[in-house]
Write a protein that holds these residues in place. Structure first.
Motif, mmCIF file in Angstrom:
data_model
loop_
_atom_site.group_PDB
_atom_site.id
_atom_site.type_symbol
_atom_site.label_atom_id
_atom_site.label_comp_id
_atom_site.label_asym_id
_atom_site.label_seq_id
_atom_site.Cartn_x
_atom_site.Cartn_y
_atom_site.Cartn_z
ATOM 1 N N ARG A 1 -3.396 1.504 -7.191
ATOM 2 C CA ARG A 1 -3.723 0.444 -6.247
ATOM 3 C C ARG A 1 -2.939 -0.792 -6.645
ATOM 4 N N ALA B 1 1.971 1.830 -3.412
ATOM 5 C CA ALA B 1 0.820 2.275 -4.201
ATOM 6 C C ALA B 1 0.541 3.756 -3.992
ATOM 7 N N ASP C 1 0.834 -1.213 0.000
ATOM 8 C CA ASP C 1 0.000 0.000 0.000
ATOM 9 C C ASP C 1 0.867 1.261 0.000
#
Length: 341
Positions: free
Chosen positions: A234, A228, A225
């Motif tokens: 994502r 990302a 994450d």
């Protein structure tokens, strides 16, 4: 890396050695008793592999690729010889590119197949069976075909009916910035892999393999994450044999994994996959492969995976399916979601 699969991407001729979805052979293989023996190999490939996505029994809403009868309809006219049909399939399967598209409407709905290295013999067997036999079709297909024909949209060539899409329609299949998504997808997936690998090695050194498993359970998603967020995307990892069941690949994604496995097994260029969505999102998929270190937790129990590690896996991942791999095998994919630019 050459330009890869462009446009809406999903499956055409997806194959799978392990499963069938919705279609069952005639009991006792009665059909094969009256069939020319030379057609049986092609029949088995079509039933065991092609029908996974090109199902003759799925509802129109549940199709993830056009039914196989539609493929035949678009490729065969009254004057098309068996040799011409076979050559057309060989050309398409060996290099599925937008300029070769025959099924324009299907590509807009389902997309272009990921590259899969079928052997020449396999393609000839498939072509022979499709050309020589009346293959089953979904109950809804005939009405759908007739409706499309009445609307003047065409269903391809099949037996001289319908009409072909124009060149301007074909241009719709190209991503305006395909190279951007391919380069950035490769870069971001490499960054995510590197971040995970570094943290995992540190955890192994500090806590041992068993401790690293608990570390992964608690921290892996947070690590990806963070990558990302830095890249405004994502990131997910998906697998046909997931350790964490939240990472289970969809039916469509399992088809992509199968395509990557075929490419790797046949030692051909790995082609990442782009998929364009109607909501201006683009998905990038690339394979995750095993190395020697991976096998300590993803290899064979009591061989690479020692008893303490097996116990930890059962504790933290009671539904674990991500074992039994060998070095250099595809065990999942990176899935990167972009907002289309």
């Amino acid at each position: 890396m050459r330009l890869l699969i462009i446009g809406l991407v999903t499956l055409l001729f997806f194959s799978c050695k392990d499963a069938k979805k919705g279609y069952q052979k005639m009991e006792g293989d009665a059909a094969e008793l009256t069939m020319d023996a030379s057609l049986i190999p092609g029949k088995e490939i079509v039933e065991n592999e092609c029908y996974i996505c090109h199902s003759p029994v799925a509802s129109e809403e549940n199709m993830i690729a056009p039914p196989m009868v539609a493929v035949k309809w678009h490729y065969i006219e009254e004057q098309t010889s068996k040799e011409e049909f076979t050559e057309a399939l060989l050309s398409w399967l060996n290099d599925p590119q937008p300029e070769k598209v025959k099924m324009h409407g299907a590509v807009r709905k389902f997309g272009i197949m990921p590259f899969q290295p079928y052997t020449e013999k396999e393609v000839k067997d498939i072509a022979s069976y499709l050309y020589e036999t009346d293959i089953p079709q979904p109950e809804w297909y005939e009405a759908h075909r007739q409706n499309r024909h009445r609307q003047g949209k065409g269903m391809g060539k099949g037996k001289g009916k319908g009409k072909n899409a124009s060149v301007s329609e074909e241009e719709e299949f190209f991503f305006p910035r395909a190279e951007f998504y391919l380069e950035n997808g490769a870069s971001i997936s490499a960054a995510a892999q590197g971040a995970l690998g570094k943290k995992l090695i540190n955890a192994i050194q500090e806590k041992g393999l068993e401790g690293a498993i608990s570390f992964c359970k608690a921290n892996a998603s947070g690590i990806t994450d963070s990558v990302a967020i830095m890249n405004n995307v994502r990131i997910n990892r998906v697998s046909d044999k997931p350790r964490n069941q939240d990472n289970k690949a969809s039916d469509e994604e399992q088809g992509y994994i199968i395509a990557f496995k075929r490419q790797l097994e046949n030692q051909v260029e790995i082609r990442p996959i782009l998929k364009e969505m109607a909501n201006d999102e683009v998905y990038y998929y690339s394979p995750i492969t095993t190395n020697t270190m991976c096998l300590q937790c993803h290899g064979t129990p009591d061989k690479e995976i020692q008893q303490p590690v097996q116990l930890a896996l059962k504790t933290y991942y009671p539904e674990d399916k991500a074992i039994g791999y060998v070095e250099g095998e595809v065990r999942g994919m990176w899935k990167i979601q972009f907002v289309k630019e």
